[in-house]
Design an enzyme around this catalytic site. Sequence first.
Site, PDB file in Angstrom:
ATOM      1  N   SER A  11       0.734  -1.122  -0.187  1.00  0.00           N
ATOM      2  CA  SER A  11       0.657  -0.042   0.188  1.00  0.00           C
ATOM      3  C   SER A  11       0.975   1.580  -0.273  1.00  0.00           C
ATOM      4  O   SER A  11       0.624   2.077  -0.014  1.00  0.00           O
ATOM      5  CB  SER A  11      -0.784  -0.110   0.891  1.00  0.00           C
ATOM      6  OG  SER A  11      -0.572   0.004   2.445  1.00  0.00           O
ATOM      7  N   TYR A  42      -3.964   0.297   3.177  1.00  0.00           N
ATOM      8  CA  TYR A  42      -4.987  -1.150   3.469  1.00  0.00           C
ATOM      9  C   TYR A  42      -5.879  -1.405   5.083  1.00  0.00           C
ATOM     10  O   TYR A  42      -6.842  -2.237   4.911  1.00  0.00           O
ATOM     11  CB  TYR A  42      -4.019  -2.276   2.706  1.00  0.00           C
ATOM     12  CG  TYR A  42      -3.632  -2.383   1.149  1.00  0.00           C
ATOM     13  CD1 TYR A  42      -4.322  -0.862   0.689  1.00  0.00           C
ATOM     14  CD2 TYR A  42      -2.749  -2.921   0.779  1.00  0.00           C
ATOM     15  CE1 TYR A  42      -3.785  -0.913  -0.780  1.00  0.00           C
ATOM     16  CE2 TYR A  42      -2.419  -3.038  -0.773  1.00  0.00           C
ATOM     17  CZ  TYR A  42      -2.684  -1.668  -1.108  1.00  0.00           C
ATOM     18  OH  TYR A  42      -3.227  -2.116  -2.804  1.00  0.00           O
ATOM     19  N   GLY A  43      -4.627  -1.108   6.167  1.00  0.00           N
ATOM     20  CA  GLY A  43      -5.148  -1.729   7.441  1.00  0.00           C
ATOM     21  C   GLY A  43      -6.460  -2.028   7.718  1.00  0.00           C
ATOM     22  O   GLY A  43      -6.694  -3.117   8.280  1.00  0.00           O
ATOM     23  N   CYS A  73       3.391  -7.507   1.826  1.00  0.00           N
ATOM     24  CA  CYS A  73       2.224  -6.477   2.804  1.00  0.00           C
ATOM     25  C   CYS A  73       1.275  -7.190   3.428  1.00  0.00           C
ATOM     26  O   CYS A  73       1.098  -8.513   3.175  1.00  0.00           O
ATOM     27  CB  CYS A  73       0.957  -5.983   1.485  1.00  0.00           C
ATOM     28  SG  CYS A  73      -0.425  -5.424   2.428  1.00  0.00           S
ATOM     29  N   THR A  75      -1.654  -7.285   5.364  1.00  0.00           N
ATOM     30  CA  THR A  75      -3.048  -6.813   5.186  1.00  0.00           C
ATOM     31  C   THR A  75      -3.408  -7.682   4.091  1.00  0.00           C
ATOM     32  O   THR A  75      -4.504  -8.988   4.085  1.00  0.00           O
ATOM     33  CB  THR A  75      -3.524  -5.518   5.466  1.00  0.00           C
ATOM     34  OG1 THR A  75      -2.711  -5.333   6.301  1.00  0.00           O
ATOM     35  CG2 THR A  75      -4.867  -5.571   5.047  1.00  0.00           C
ATOM     36  N   CYS A 187       3.185  -6.735   9.629  1.00  0.00           N
ATOM     37  CA  CYS A 187       3.006  -5.598   8.893  1.00  0.00           C
ATOM     38  C   CYS A 187       4.655  -5.487   8.232  1.00  0.00           C
ATOM     39  O   CYS A 187       5.952  -4.656   9.001  1.00  0.00           O
ATOM     40  CB  CYS A 187       1.911  -4.245   9.568  1.00  0.00           C
ATOM     41  SG  CYS A 187       2.080  -3.074   8.508  1.00  0.00           S
TER      42      CYS A 187
HETATM   43  N1  DGL Z   1       2.292  -2.777   5.230  1.00  0.00           N
HETATM   44  C1  DGL Z   1       0.768  -3.182   5.062  1.00  0.00           C
HETATM   45  C2  DGL Z   1       0.908  -4.438   5.431  1.00  0.00           C
HETATM   46  O1  DGL Z   1       2.444  -5.869   5.568  1.00  0.00           O
HETATM   47  C3  DGL Z   1      -0.063  -2.447   4.504  1.00  0.00           C
HETATM   48  C4  DGL Z   1      -0.128  -1.581   6.245  1.00  0.00           C
HETATM   49  C5  DGL Z   1      -1.765  -0.498   5.526  1.00  0.00           C
HETATM   50  O2  DGL Z   1      -1.585  -0.339   4.734  1.00  0.00           O
HETATM   51  O3  DGL Z   1      -2.136  -0.027   6.881  1.00  0.00           O
HETATM   52  O4  DGL Z   1      -0.151  -5.117   6.345  1.00  0.00           O
END
Ligand code: DGL
Length: 271
Positions: A11, A42-43, A73, A75, A187
């Site tokens: 994201s 995305y979370g 990612c 998520t 994350c």
């Molecule tokens: N870096 C992402 C993850 O590993 C997304 C974080 C987000 O966009 O909230 O979940």
Amino acid sequence: MNSRPIGIFDSGVGGMTVLAEIAKELPNEDLIYLGDTKNFPYGDKSKENIIKISKKCVEFLISKNVKLVIIACGTATSQALEELRKEFNIPILGIISPTVESIKKSVKEKSKSIIGVIATEGTIRSNKWEQELKEKIEDITVINKACPLLAPMAEQGWTVNKVAKETIKEYMSVFKDKNIDKLILGCTHYPLFKGLIEKELGNGVEIINTGEKIAKAVTDYLNEQNANNDKTNNADCKIYLTDTECNFINVAEKLLKDESVKDKISKVNIE
Ligand code: DGL
């Protein structure tokens, strides 16, 4: 041999922690990174929405002729990996399985491990880390903690300041006196807080950066498939962002210790 690039998406800037590990491990591979900054974060999005936007990301990377897609990612891995594999005829790797496999190898038989997982709300809600850890490793206890403020703070570059220190302290308090052996940074934004997390939890806890695990998994995969790029110098890295009104460049330059990040960025519309 396969000289097509590897595609990576997230994201925002978090997946660059994965890109950094892949670039270290596989310096001959050309990399294409998609940061879907327009849809960040995305979370806190629904599973349906995550699947929809992840499909767009994969379609974009396929249009760039990648040989493999890495979902950098947590998520999107936890909520969209299965759907993406059904939909697209290209190898797709997420961050959960390679990490769990690597933990499985390091855990001694008959020992009772206590593992902490920190991730976004969506990832914790999916329960995918706990499910897969318990499926693959016997006698394991998992303590989950959603840390919804961390990814937005990482995007701002707030990873070492006073606010970051207090926020990490608060989030880590659930693990105090729980004797966890390892903490999974579920994350990909969270390795940016690794120093503060280590300080808070002390030396006895192994902090697991999923980027390191996935970089090993990609190396094994390319070797098995005989799909390495055998060029010996000047591997190329291109970065595409769906919105450029963000702090991506500053954070990515610090992370990669590379002041040329801005020259690698193009804006793209994936809708
Ligand atoms: N870096 C992402 C993850 O590993 C997304 C974080 C987000 O966009 O909230 O979940």
